[in-house]
Write an enzyme that holds these catalytic residues in place. Structure first.
Site, short mmCIF file in Angstrom:
data_model
loop_
_atom_site.label_atom_id
_atom_site.label_comp_id
_atom_site.label_asym_id
_atom_site.label_seq_id
_atom_site.Cartn_x
_atom_site.Cartn_y
_atom_site.Cartn_z
N LYS A 1 -26.51 -7.26 -110.52
CA LYS A 1 -25.80 -8.35 -109.85
C LYS A 1 -24.32 -8.13 -110.04
O LYS A 1 -23.82 -8.08 -111.17
CB LYS A 1 -26.22 -9.70 -110.42
CG LYS A 1 -25.44 -10.86 -109.83
CD LYS A 1 -25.98 -12.21 -110.26
CE LYS A 1 -25.13 -13.33 -109.68
NZ LYS A 1 -25.66 -14.65 -110.05
N LYS B 1 -28.00 -7.36 -105.80
CA LYS B 1 -27.29 -8.46 -105.15
C LYS B 1 -25.80 -8.27 -105.27
O LYS B 1 -25.34 -7.97 -106.37
CB LYS B 1 -27.71 -9.76 -105.86
CG LYS B 1 -26.98 -10.99 -105.43
CD LYS B 1 -27.40 -12.13 -106.28
CE LYS B 1 -26.58 -13.31 -105.87
NZ LYS B 1 -26.69 -14.38 -106.79
C1 PBG Z 1 -26.01 -18.30 -110.00
C2 PBG Z 1 -26.15 -17.62 -108.68
C3 PBG Z 1 -25.16 -17.29 -107.73
C4 PBG Z 1 -25.83 -16.80 -106.61
C5 PBG Z 1 -27.17 -16.81 -106.92
N1 PBG Z 1 -27.35 -17.29 -108.20
C6 PBG Z 1 -23.71 -17.51 -107.76
C7 PBG Z 1 -22.87 -16.77 -108.70
O1 PBG Z 1 -23.30 -15.90 -109.44
O2 PBG Z 1 -21.69 -17.14 -108.73
C8 PBG Z 1 -25.18 -16.35 -105.32
C9 PBG Z 1 -26.05 -16.44 -104.12
C10 PBG Z 1 -25.35 -16.37 -102.82
O3 PBG Z 1 -24.13 -16.15 -102.72
O4 PBG Z 1 -26.05 -16.54 -101.81
N2 PBG Z 1 -25.50 -17.55 -111.02
#
Ligand code: PBG
Length: 327
Positions: free
Chosen positions: A198, A251
């Site tokens: 991520k 992601k």
């Molecule tokens: C929570 C999380 C996030 C997303 C999914 N889980 C936001 C972040 O990490 O700031 C992003 C999902 C999206 O942008 O569609 N940590």
């Protein structure tokens, strides 16, 4: 390969009709690959639109059931739940409360739609007053003390009936902590889908409106990955696999297709791609201007993720995709 070449070989022969093209297509999109993210908040009959994500809403539990039922009727096998709690604090107590919003909605969904898979996002940011994904002390996001809260959150989701828990916080060691917590609670059959690679991404902007989870100070670069790093993504993924991840996720998706391919080739595990909020909103806004064809661009993007190696596609367009695939 030693090709005789033109004029013996003519690749255009197999592109002459839709039927021929379908016959030789290497990659397919299927509704069974889709997961629809949903945002849950308390109340009744609430469909609160998210300005930066046209067509996406914060939904009260009754509305979540309606939305999930229509998605499931269209063939979508799974939803991914995010919660917006009534109150935030500095221990994220709403994340692991027995009657927290995600726990409530999970129980309700498993009751009303037993064959729908409920995947829960396991993170603390939506529940923390400061908006970070771990405990904060003197401006620092602490790792090890956050693990206990993450494990408690995952266990409470699984105890409420979640079919899969999906940690997205990026603390080191969270998959092991969650696996241990689940096993000790007798939930050894609950799979973990880890957000393994991520990245700290500007593509999450619209989501932070949706989940009301923007950090109040600083950013997430001390825990989410640097966009420059592919080798590190493999190392992160290897760690999650060794700690017990059943499904690994990359992601964002579209700007990280190389990572999806490498993760799939290296580990061969079920691999999910999360086409994040910014990817969705870019397509939506350009389509609203009439500049691109929403359906064609969405399907082409998802097909690219499949081609890169993704088995599972997490997309805010899942319902539209399901209906387009039927046509
Ligand atoms: C929570 C999380 C996030 C997303 C999914 N889980 C936001 C972040 O990490 O700031 C992003 C999902 C999206 O942008 O569609 N940590």
């Amino acid at each position: 390969m030693n090709l005789p070449g033109f004029p013996v070989i003519r690749p255009r022969r197999l592109r002459q009709s839709a039927a021929l093209r379908a016959l030789v297509a290497e990659t397919h999109l299927n509704v069974s690959q889709l997961i629809l993210p949903l945002f849950a908040r308390s109340g009744r009959k609430i469909r609160h639109p998210i300005k930066s994500m046209p067509g996406v809403f914060q939904l009260s539990p009754d509305e979540i059931v309606r939305e999930a039922a229509s998605a499931h009727a269209a063939g979508i096998p799974a939803v991914l739940l995010f919660g917006i709690p009534d109150n935030k604090d500095d221990r994220a107590s709403g994340a692991y409360a027995k009657n927290g919003i995600v726990q409530q909605v999970t129980r309700l969904l498993k009751n009303e739609l037993p064959s729908l898979l409920v995947v829960t996002d396991v993170c603390l940011c939506e529940y923390m007053a400061h908006g970070h994904c771990g405990i904060v002390q003197n401006g620092k996001i602490l790792n090890d003390v956050s693990l206990d809260l993450l494990a408690r959150t995952a266990v409470s989701h699984a105890a409420a009936g979640a079919d899969i828990v999906a940690p997205s916080d990026m603390m080191d060691g969270r998959v092991r902590a969650i696996r241990t917590g689940l096993d000790e609670a007798g939930l050894e059959d609950t799979p973990i889908m880890s957000y393994a690679a991520k990245f700290a991404s500007a593509f999450y902007g619209p989501f932070r409106d949706a989940a009301e989870s923007a950090p109040k100070f600083g950013d997430r670069r001390s825990y989410q990955m640097d966009a420059a790093n592919a080798r590190e993504a493999l190392r992160e993924t290897a760690l999650d696999v060794s700690e017990g991840a059943d499904i690994v996720m990359v992601k964002p998706a579209l700007a990280y297709l190389d990572i999806i391919r490498q993760v799939k080739t290296e580990f061969g595990l079920p691999t999910a791609a999360y086409s994040v909020s910014g990817e969705y909103s870019m397509i939506k806004s350009a389509a609203a201007q009439g500049w691109i064809d929403e359906r064609a661009v969405t399907l082409e993007s998802l097909l690219a993720m499949r081609r890169a190696g993704a088995d599972i596609l997490i997309t805010y367009s899942a319902k539209d995709v399901a209906s387009w695939l039927k046509e």
